[in-house]
Scaffold this motif. Structure first.
Motif, PDB file in Angstrom:
ATOM      1  N   LYS A  82       0.123   1.417   4.566  1.00 21.52           N
ATOM      2  CA  LYS A  82       1.197   1.103   3.616  1.00 21.52           C
ATOM      3  C   LYS A  82       1.133   2.043   2.420  1.00 21.52           C
ATOM      4  O   LYS A  82       2.154   2.524   1.935  1.00 21.52           O
ATOM      5  CB  LYS A  82       1.056  -0.332   3.117  1.00 21.52           C
ATOM      6  CG  LYS A  82       1.380  -1.395   4.137  1.00 21.52           C
ATOM      7  CD  LYS A  82       1.242  -2.744   3.463  1.00 21.52           C
ATOM      8  CE  LYS A  82       0.918  -3.845   4.432  1.00 21.52           C
ATOM      9  NZ  LYS A  82       0.509  -5.065   3.723  1.00 21.52           N
ATOM     10  N   ALA A 127       6.146  -4.739   7.563  1.00 14.16           N
ATOM     11  CA  ALA A 127       4.775  -4.983   8.012  1.00 14.16           C
ATOM     12  C   ALA A 127       4.626  -6.306   8.759  1.00 14.16           C
ATOM     13  O   ALA A 127       3.631  -6.523   9.427  1.00 14.16           O
ATOM     14  CB  ALA A 127       3.825  -4.923   6.815  1.00 14.16           C
ATOM     15  N   VAL A 167       8.277  -1.073   1.292  1.00 14.53           N
ATOM     16  CA  VAL A 167       7.224  -1.663   2.120  1.00 14.53           C
ATOM     17  C   VAL A 167       7.409  -3.175   2.051  1.00 14.53           C
ATOM     18  O   VAL A 167       7.197  -3.793   1.008  1.00 14.53           O
ATOM     19  CB  VAL A 167       5.820  -1.272   1.623  1.00 14.53           C
ATOM     20  CG1 VAL A 167       4.754  -1.903   2.516  1.00 14.53           C
ATOM     21  CG2 VAL A 167       5.665   0.249   1.617  1.00 14.53           C
ATOM     22  N   GLN A 169      -4.332  -1.610   7.405  1.00 13.56           N
ATOM     23  CA  GLN A 169      -2.923  -1.851   7.084  1.00 13.56           C
ATOM     24  C   GLN A 169      -2.613  -1.366   5.680  1.00 13.56           C
ATOM     25  O   GLN A 169      -1.587  -0.740   5.421  1.00 13.56           O
ATOM     26  CB  GLN A 169      -2.608  -3.350   7.194  1.00 13.56           C
ATOM     27  CG  GLN A 169      -2.531  -3.820   8.630  1.00 13.56           C
ATOM     28  CD  GLN A 169      -2.408  -5.328   8.748  1.00 13.56           C
ATOM     29  OE1 GLN A 169      -2.803  -6.071   7.847  1.00 13.56           O
ATOM     30  NE2 GLN A 169      -1.874  -5.792   9.864  1.00 13.56           N
ATOM     31  N   LEU A 195       4.187  -0.932  11.258  1.00 14.94           N
ATOM     32  CA  LEU A 195       2.905  -0.242  11.155  1.00 14.94           C
ATOM     33  C   LEU A 195       2.525   0.282  12.533  1.00 14.94           C
ATOM     34  O   LEU A 195       2.737  -0.393  13.537  1.00 14.94           O
ATOM     35  CB  LEU A 195       1.833  -1.210  10.653  1.00 14.94           C
ATOM     36  CG  LEU A 195       1.977  -1.659   9.198  1.00 14.94           C
ATOM     37  CD1 LEU A 195       1.025  -2.808   8.908  1.00 14.94           C
ATOM     38  CD2 LEU A 195       1.713  -0.510   8.239  1.00 14.94           C
ATOM     39  N   PHE A 244      -1.199  -3.842  -3.126  1.00 10.72           N
ATOM     40  CA  PHE A 244      -1.429  -4.018  -1.685  1.00 10.72           C
ATOM     41  C   PHE A 244      -2.689  -4.834  -1.421  1.00 10.72           C
ATOM     42  O   PHE A 244      -2.803  -5.503  -0.414  1.00 10.72           O
ATOM     43  CB  PHE A 244      -1.535  -2.668  -0.981  1.00 10.72           C
ATOM     44  CG  PHE A 244      -0.213  -2.007  -0.762  1.00 10.72           C
ATOM     45  CD1 PHE A 244       0.884  -2.723  -0.290  1.00 10.72           C
ATOM     46  CD2 PHE A 244      -0.055  -0.660  -1.021  1.00 10.72           C
ATOM     47  CE1 PHE A 244       2.104  -2.104  -0.082  1.00 10.72           C
ATOM     48  CE2 PHE A 244       1.165  -0.027  -0.806  1.00 10.72           C
ATOM     49  CZ  PHE A 244       2.249  -0.754  -0.345  1.00 10.72           C
ATOM     50  N   ASP A 295       6.708  -6.978   3.274  1.00 10.55           N
ATOM     51  CA  ASP A 295       5.678  -7.822   3.873  1.00 10.55           C
ATOM     52  C   ASP A 295       6.146  -9.273   3.808  1.00 10.55           C
ATOM     53  O   ASP A 295       7.190  -9.559   3.215  1.00 10.55           O
ATOM     54  CB  ASP A 295       4.391  -7.658   3.045  1.00 10.55           C
ATOM     55  CG  ASP A 295       3.200  -7.382   3.932  1.00 10.55           C
ATOM     56  OD1 ASP A 295       3.068  -8.093   4.934  1.00 10.55           O
ATOM     57  OD2 ASP A 295       2.438  -6.466   3.606  1.00 10.55           O
TER      58      ASP A 295
END
Ligand SMILES: Nc1ncnc2c1ncn2[C@@H]1O[C@H](COP(=O)(O)OP(=O)(O)OP(=O)(O)O)[C@@H](O)[C@H]1O
Ligand SMILES: [Mg+2]
Lengths: 447, 251
Positions: free
Chosen positions: A405, A352, A319, A401, A382, A433, A321
């Motif tokens: 995730k 993301a 994941v 979000q 996403l 997160f 970001d």
């Protein structure tokens, strides 16, 4: 040949000091390692295996190296609060490269089982160490192995004799602790004899707001019909650079599950090199990565099917970001004669943000004809429709979000066999997160 | 409660809503009918703030507040709910976690403490009963692998959980079998209060037989071209839309 030279100079200038701090078998391997390191140098990004990590840049700064083995003031129990509730483990600490004798678990291990300093193990278990040390982690083809072998003085030894099952999870907390920028070279040897069973949990933390550079070489021997679960959990900070090379050899009928979670880090490169040497062996590699800011995580795997009737499974989920960069390169090699191989390789990634980047490269090479193999990789964003659906129900976009995730990462967390650890990881990942794990939950910085 | 004035909206630069005027008062049920592609779902999406649509002109007030200035989640907190024509599947997010997040977000907005786990599960059970939603579905990921009808039933279950004041039902009847339609419609009626209103989009009279709308509108090419009482829906069921189209063109 700039950044290499400082390590060669360091080695030649301090050879006797290094030897004094190391075990005989380590010292015996240094000359060749030096030659191999000098010949290869650090890999450039043109080298396929190191395509996604700039090794030269990571090794260029001038780090301190604790060759004279000064002891750092630290009370690991006080510093370390990342306990796993409902999971009673035999808890050990390794501070930098030093096995921490001062804090040993009270619960005793089964007869014959050892968890100790590798340097001491070289004396207490000379036969086992001599047979295994540097056998899988070759210095000729990998300069991180060569550098580690040149400079390493200590680390960890885990030994489970024939037929012994260790019920309690062995937890090893690797703490990085220093008052200066520090390079750490750590060596880990895990030997499970035939029919042995164990579960190891490694947690990596950085206690000080310093630049850290770690080379870690792990060699794992899984004897016939042995069973090993090995978990690695990195929760360090953005100034940490981790280069870990893990080599695993599986004998006939053995089963090994390797889990690696990068929850918070700076730059991480994990190489996992698995050889299925004996028939009917099973290996599972599960990786979870959560990255944001400028974090970089590079997982590079090789699964070498040398014997028939073996199974390998890989699931890596990222994941990504912020402006983070992730890489996954997984090569599965099914050799001639490795009939009835079953191999699955899956890598799924979520970017993301539009600035986050992911490089994915699953590779499958098959030289046997009767095999069942699959491999695949996806990179996605996403789902906007799902986000909007949740917002319509009153859930803020940020929370929505987070839920997506978390759902994405959940699949690889669910692969964890140990329930208490699975719950703990869910909790940590959710915290991560939510931005509540901006450094790490166990280090002194966050108290 | 809801006041739409001269609303124009586009998707991908194409104008779909071309001047909607509509007022829904507290306690009223309005039916919205019209041919495929008339803009019914567009109107519902615009009202709940779907970012895919762009409002180019007009205003919408909801309980006196400027609805169009609010984020989608704020609109939900203010009491607006859309039962989607095509509910979205969200693999990996359990119904329980989803609903807990939604319920607690609204409570936070209202200045209330999050609901305790026990109370929340009790509420899930009670609301499930209203639409007879199978407990197995409530334990799965949101809409994942649900049948068309199950998804629609799940929408009304969520409505029951969130207790909106204005519900938009976008073809909630499509996909439901005869018995399911009755259960869902009766569930909807149980949830009604003198303060709650609804905008019910449907192609068929059957749902309206249960819900008994006060007003029926016909949407055609982005405009409301006819408004009448419950009889209008009956007439459309018999005669279709052509006569309304002819009337509209004659104007
Ligand atoms: N992304 C898009 N790009 C362009 N046109 C679109 C897009 N989405 C919808 N439309 C068009 O907008 C118009 C209105 O669609 P809408 O979904 O609102 O109709 P509807 O009245 O709900 O129809 P139905 O009864 O079939 O549900 C249609 O002509 C449709 O094709
Ligand atoms: Mg529609």
């Amino acid at each position: 040949m700039k950044s290499e030279q400082q390590y060669i100079d360091l080695f030649t200038a301090n050879r006797s000091l290094i030897d004094r701090g190391g075990a005989e078998i380590m010292n015996a391997c240094r000359e060749k390692a030096l030659a191999d390191f000098a010949r290869q140098g650090f890999p450039s990004q043109k080298v396929e295996r190191y395509k996604y990590t700039d090794v030269n840049a990571a090794f260029a700064p001038d780090y301190g190296v604790n060759l004279s083995r000064l002891e750092f003031a630290v009370n690991p129990y006080e510093a370390f609060r990342c306990d796993v509730p409902n999971l009673s483990t035999s808890l050990y600490f390794v501070v930098n490269d030093t096995f921490w004798e001062k804090s040993l678990p009270t619960a005793t291990l089964p007869e014959g089982v050892a968890v100790c300093s590798l340097r001491q193990a070289a004396e207490a278990f000379p036969a086992q160490v001599a047979e295994c040390y540097a056998r899988l982690a070759r210095t000729e083809k990998d300069s991180i192995n060569a550098l580690n072998t040149m400079l390493v003085q200590d680390g960890l030894f885990v030994y489970v004799p024939k037929g012994v099952a260790v019920e309690r999870t062995i937890q090893i907390v690797n703490l990085l602790r220093a008052d200066v920028d520090l390079m750490v070279n750590r060596r880990v040897l895990v030997v499970l004899e035939d029919g042995a069973q164990a579960r190891l949990l490694f947690c990596d933390h950085a206690m000080d707001d310093r630049d850290f550079l770690t080379t870690q070489v792990v060699e794992v021997f899984a004897g016939e019909n042995s069973n090993l679960e090995l978990y690695e959990l990195e929760e360090t900070h953005v100034k940490n650079r981790r280069f870990s090379n893990m080599y695993v050899d599986l004998q006939r009928g053995s089963a090994v599950s390797l889990y690696n979670f990068t929850l918070h880090n700076g730059l991480t490169r994990n190489r996992t090199d698995v050889t299925l040497s004996g028939e009917g062996a099973e290996v599972g590699l599960y990786g979870g990565v959560i990255a944001d800011k400028e974090q970089r995580v590079d997982n590079n795997t090789l699964i070498d099917h040398r014997a028939g009737h073996c199974t390998s499974r890989q699931l890596y989920k990222y994941v990504m970001d912020g402006r983070s960069v992730g890489a996954f390169a997984g090569r599965v090699l099914v050799r001639h004669g490795a009939q009835h191989t079953v191999s699955e390789e899956r890598n799924a990634n979520l970017c993301a943000t539009s600035e986050a980047r992911m490089y994915a490269q699953p590779m499958l090479e098959i030289y046997a004809d009767d095999v069942k193999c699959s491999h695949g990789s996806t990179v996605g964003q996403l789902n906007e429709q799902a986000l909007f659906y949740m917002q319509q129900r009153g859930i803020s976009r940020e929370e929505a979000q987070m839920l997506l995730k978390f759902a994405f990462a959940g699949e690889v967390i669910d692969a964890i066999v140990l329930e208490a650890l699975r719950d703990r990881l869910r909790h940590l990942v959710e915290k991560r997160f939510r931005g509540e794990l901006s450094r790490c939950s166990g280090c002194g910085l966050c108290k | 409660m809801l006041e739409i004035k001269d609303l124009h909206a586009c998707i991908n630069g194409k104008e779909i809503l071309k001047g909607i005027n509509l007022t829904v008062n507290a306690g009223e049920i309005h039916a919205l009918m019209g041919q495929n592609g008339a803009g019914k779902s567009t109107l519902s999406n615009v009202l709940v703030g779907n970012p895919a649509y762009e409002v180019t002109h007009g205003s919408v007030t909801f309980n006196g507040k400027d609805l169009l200035a609010m984020k989608p989640e704020e609109r939900a907190h203010e009491g607006l709910f859309l039962s989607f024509q095509q509910p979205v599947e969200i693999p990996g997010v359990s119904m329980v976690n989803f609903m807990r997040a939604a319920v607690n977000a609204k409570r936070k907005y209202k200045g209330l403490e999050p609901m305790g786990a026990g109370d929340f599960l009790k509420m899930m059970r009670e609301k499930r009963k209203i639409v007879e939603l199978d407990s197995k579905l409530a334990n799965r990921s949101v809409n994942e692998g649900f049948s068309g009808g199950e998804k629609k039933r799940n929408e009304i279950f969520q409505m029951a959980m969130l207790e909106p004041t204005l519900s938009i039902l976008d073809e909630t009847d499509s996909g439901l079998d005869v018995d399911a339609l009755r259960i869902v419609a009766e569930g909807f009626n149980k949830l009604r209060t003198p303060e709650t209103s609804a905008l019910v989009i449907t192609h068929y009279q059957r749902l309206l037989d249960y819900l008994k709308p006060d007003v029926v509108h016909v949407l055609m090419d982005g405009r409301i071209v006819k408004t009448g009482g419950p009889d209008l829906a009956v007439e459309i069921e018999k005669r279709g839309f052509d006569w309304i189209k002819a009337e509209a063109e004659a104007d």
